[in-house]
Design a protein around this motif. Structure first.
Motif, PDB file in Angstrom:
ATOM      1  N   ILE A 116       0.873  -1.176   0.000  1.00 38.38           N
ATOM      2  CA  ILE A 116       0.000   0.000   0.000  1.00 38.38           C
ATOM      3  C   ILE A 116       0.904   1.218   0.000  1.00 38.38           C
ATOM      4  N   HIS A 117       0.666   2.052  -0.970  1.00 37.14           N
ATOM      5  CA  HIS A 117       1.500   3.237  -1.094  1.00 37.14           C
ATOM      6  C   HIS A 117       1.149   4.234   0.004  1.00 37.14           C
ATOM      7  N   SER A 118       2.072   5.118   0.314  1.00 40.58           N
ATOM      8  CA  SER A 118       1.899   6.035   1.436  1.00 40.58           C
ATOM      9  C   SER A 118       0.719   7.000   1.214  1.00 40.58           C
ATOM     10  N   ARG A 119       0.486   7.442  -0.012  1.00 38.24           N
ATOM     11  CA  ARG A 119      -0.647   8.341  -0.271  1.00 38.24           C
ATOM     12  C   ARG A 119      -1.970   7.631  -0.018  1.00 38.24           C
ATOM     13  N   LEU A 120      -2.079   6.412  -0.450  1.00 36.53           N
ATOM     14  CA  LEU A 120      -3.304   5.653  -0.235  1.00 36.53           C
ATOM     15  C   LEU A 120      -3.522   5.392   1.252  1.00 36.53           C
ATOM     16  N   ARG A 121      -2.469   5.071   1.958  1.00 35.52           N
ATOM     17  CA  ARG A 121      -2.562   4.842   3.399  1.00 35.52           C
ATOM     18  C   ARG A 121      -3.023   6.117   4.107  1.00 35.52           C
ATOM     19  N   PHE A 122      -2.469   7.264   3.738  1.00 40.24           N
ATOM     20  CA  PHE A 122      -2.865   8.541   4.330  1.00 40.24           C
ATOM     21  C   PHE A 122      -4.345   8.831   4.036  1.00 40.24           C
ATOM     22  N   SER A 123      -4.799   8.584   2.809  1.00 39.49           N
ATOM     23  CA  SER A 123      -6.203   8.823   2.443  1.00 39.49           C
ATOM     24  C   SER A 123      -7.148   7.945   3.253  1.00 39.49           C
ATOM     25  N   ILE A 124      -6.788   6.702   3.471  1.00 42.61           N
ATOM     26  CA  ILE A 124      -7.632   5.801   4.258  1.00 42.61           C
ATOM     27  C   ILE A 124      -7.739   6.295   5.697  1.00 42.61           C
ATOM     28  N   VAL A 125      -6.641   6.731   6.273  1.00 49.68           N
ATOM     29  CA  VAL A 125      -6.655   7.239   7.647  1.00 49.68           C
ATOM     30  C   VAL A 125      -7.520   8.489   7.742  1.00 49.68           C
ATOM     31  N   VAL A 126      -7.414   9.396   6.778  1.00 45.92           N
ATOM     32  CA  VAL A 126      -8.198  10.627   6.791  1.00 45.92           C
ATOM     33  C   VAL A 126      -9.693  10.313   6.668  1.00 45.92           C
ATOM     34  N   VAL A 127     -10.093   9.452   5.773  1.00 46.60           N
ATOM     35  CA  VAL A 127     -11.503   9.107   5.585  1.00 46.60           C
ATOM     36  C   VAL A 127     -12.065   8.444   6.843  1.00 46.60           C
ATOM     37  N   CYS A 128     -11.325   7.545   7.443  1.00 49.41           N
ATOM     38  CA  CYS A 128     -11.789   6.895   8.679  1.00 49.41           C
ATOM     39  C   CYS A 128     -11.921   7.915   9.810  1.00 49.41           C
TER      40      CYS A 128
END
Length: 160
Positions: free
Chosen positions: A24-36
């Motif tokens: 999982i790329h870092s941008r995708l990981r950051f987006s998932i954390v923000v949405v949650c």
């Protein structure tokens, strides 16, 4: 006894995949954390607002003295007729159409749905000429000010 042939080690077809596909790329990981995080915060705000609304609805604020002095409560509209008005309505004896009278057309009371019998006491409403059992109409007019059949108003409006 024969010896068993030695077999080759099993080869899995997944060994050929590159592991970079599953990272999982870092941008995708950051987006998932923000949405949650936004979802959790929105849920907390929703339940807090619901709790506040329920609490304030059960404990309405008391009106201050100045509000009572400046804004008196409006009088509630009168629903039924006065007892004097009800008692002043004429009571007549019911005459059946086949009996030769022919004045009243109803065969049953529209309130209790009981059939009228000859020489039974009924009240005739002035504006619409509907006839109803006297007892039924008295109960009806104590809460309503209209004909139970056609809803014609029976209240006399004041000239003011």
């Amino acid at each position: 006894m024969g010896s068993l042939p030695l077999s080759e080690p099993l080869r899995w077809p997944y060994a050929e995949f590159d592991e970079k596909i599953f990272q999982i790329h870092s941008r995708l990981r950051f987006s998932i954390v923000v949405v949650c995080s936004i979802s959790i915060i929105a849920t907390i705000i929703f339940f807090y607002t619901r709790w506040i609304c329920r609490f304030s609805a059960s404990n309405p604020p008391a009106p201050s003295d100045s509000a009572i002095r400046h804004f008196p409560p409006e009088p509630s509209p009168r629903r039924g007729l006065d007892l004097a008005e009800i008692e002043n309505m004429p009571i007549v004896l019911y005459r059946n159409l086949s009996a030769g009278g022919g004045k009243f057309h109803e065969a049953e009371c529209c309130i209790c749905l009981g059939l009228f019998s000859a020489k039974e006491k009924v009240k005739v409403l002035p504006p619409c000429r509907h006839c109803i059992h006297s007892e039924c109409l008295d109960k009806w007019l104590s809460t309503q000010s209209s004909c139970p059949l056609c809803r014609a108003s029976l209240q006399v409006d004041s000239p003011v």
